[in-house]
Design a protein around this motif. Structure first.
Motif, PDB file in Angstrom:
ATOM      1  N   SER A  55       1.029   5.784   3.979  1.00 33.58           N
ATOM      2  CA  SER A  55      -0.388   5.447   3.882  1.00 33.58           C
ATOM      3  C   SER A  55      -1.019   5.620   5.256  1.00 33.58           C
ATOM      4  CB  SER A  55      -0.556   3.997   3.428  1.00 33.58           C
ATOM      5  OG  SER A  55      -0.008   3.823   2.142  1.00 33.58           O
ATOM      6  N   LEU A  86       0.867  -1.176   0.000  1.00 32.12           N
ATOM      7  CA  LEU A  86       0.000   0.000   0.000  1.00 32.12           C
ATOM      8  C   LEU A  86       0.901   1.222   0.000  1.00 32.12           C
ATOM      9  CD1 LEU A  86      -2.534  -1.152   2.732  1.00 32.12           C
ATOM     10  CD2 LEU A  86      -2.735  -1.410   0.253  1.00 32.12           C
ATOM     11  N   HIS A 133      -3.476   3.268  11.348  1.00 30.55           N
ATOM     12  CA  HIS A 133      -3.910   1.968  10.830  1.00 30.55           C
ATOM     13  C   HIS A 133      -4.571   1.174  11.952  1.00 30.55           C
ATOM     14  CE1 HIS A 133      -1.827   2.491   7.057  1.00 30.55           C
ATOM     15  NE2 HIS A 133      -0.674   2.692   7.681  1.00 30.55           N
ATOM     16  N   ASP A 181      -5.646   2.437   7.069  1.00 35.54           N
ATOM     17  CA  ASP A 181      -5.974   1.146   6.468  1.00 35.54           C
ATOM     18  C   ASP A 181      -6.420   0.185   7.564  1.00 35.54           C
ATOM     19  OD1 ASP A 181      -5.307   1.646   3.680  1.00 35.54           O
ATOM     20  OD2 ASP A 181      -3.245   1.842   4.392  1.00 35.54           O
ATOM     21  N   THR A 183       3.036  -0.985   4.215  1.00 40.04           N
ATOM     22  CA  THR A 183       2.353   0.283   4.002  1.00 40.04           C
ATOM     23  C   THR A 183       3.413   1.377   4.047  1.00 40.04           C
ATOM     24  OG1 THR A 183       1.865   0.872   6.301  1.00 40.04           O
ATOM     25  CG2 THR A 183       0.322  -0.604   5.197  1.00 40.04           C
TER      26      THR A 183
END
Length: 161
Positions: free
Chosen positions: A101, A75, A127, A104, A98
């Motif tokens: 990012s 990601l 996250h 998520d 990730t």
């Protein structure tokens, strides 16, 4: 398989075998509201799934993502994606990476036997990582790296990394 929608999306990839590709098995670029369900994504020369510059609600669930030359799932510059009930094993780098990012949702995955980290977060915030089995990865179960704050990591089984 390449999905580029320039901020559009809504594609469904279901019940496919995606393997032996020269780059990533699935590459989602600047697209949202895509669903990847019940696919086998193996033996690709880069990552199994690469999601880049995708700011919203791609759903990746019930997939088998194995033996890819880089990461199982990468990601990159993305947010608000959901990875649920996937088997992510035997990838040459991280099971899930990730990078830059945020927000998520990574839940109920089987992340085992990857050659680097089970999950690696670099420059990533907020996250939710919950109820995953993360085991037998050669480096760390979960690596939280540079400037990664406010991540919720609960109820995971992290063992033998």
């Amino acid at each position: 398989m390449w999905l580029e929608h320039n901020f559009g999306g809504g594609s469904n990839l279901t019940n496919n075998i995606i393997q032996y590709n020269h780059k990533s098995g699935v590459f989602i670029l600047r697209a949202y509201y895509n669903t990847l369900n019940n696919n086998t994504i193996n033996w690709n020369n880069e990552s199994g799934i690469l999601i880049e510059s995708a700011y919203g609600q791609n759903k990746i669930f019930n997939n088998s993502i194995n033996f890819n030359a880089l990461h199982g799932v990468f990601l990159n510059l993305s947010s608000r994606n959901s990875l649920t009930y996937n088997n992510i094993t035997n990838n040459s780098k991280d099971g899930i990476l990730t990078y830059s990012s945020f927000r998520d949702n990574i839940t109920n995955n089987f992340i085992v036997d990857n050659l680097e980290n089970g999950i690696s977060i670099d420059l990533g915030n907020s996250h939710n990582i919950e109820d995953n089995l993360i085991a037998y990865n050669l480096e760390n179960g979960i690596l939280i790296n540079t400037s990664s704050d406010y991540n919720n990591i609960t109820k995971n089984n992290i063992t033998n990394n």
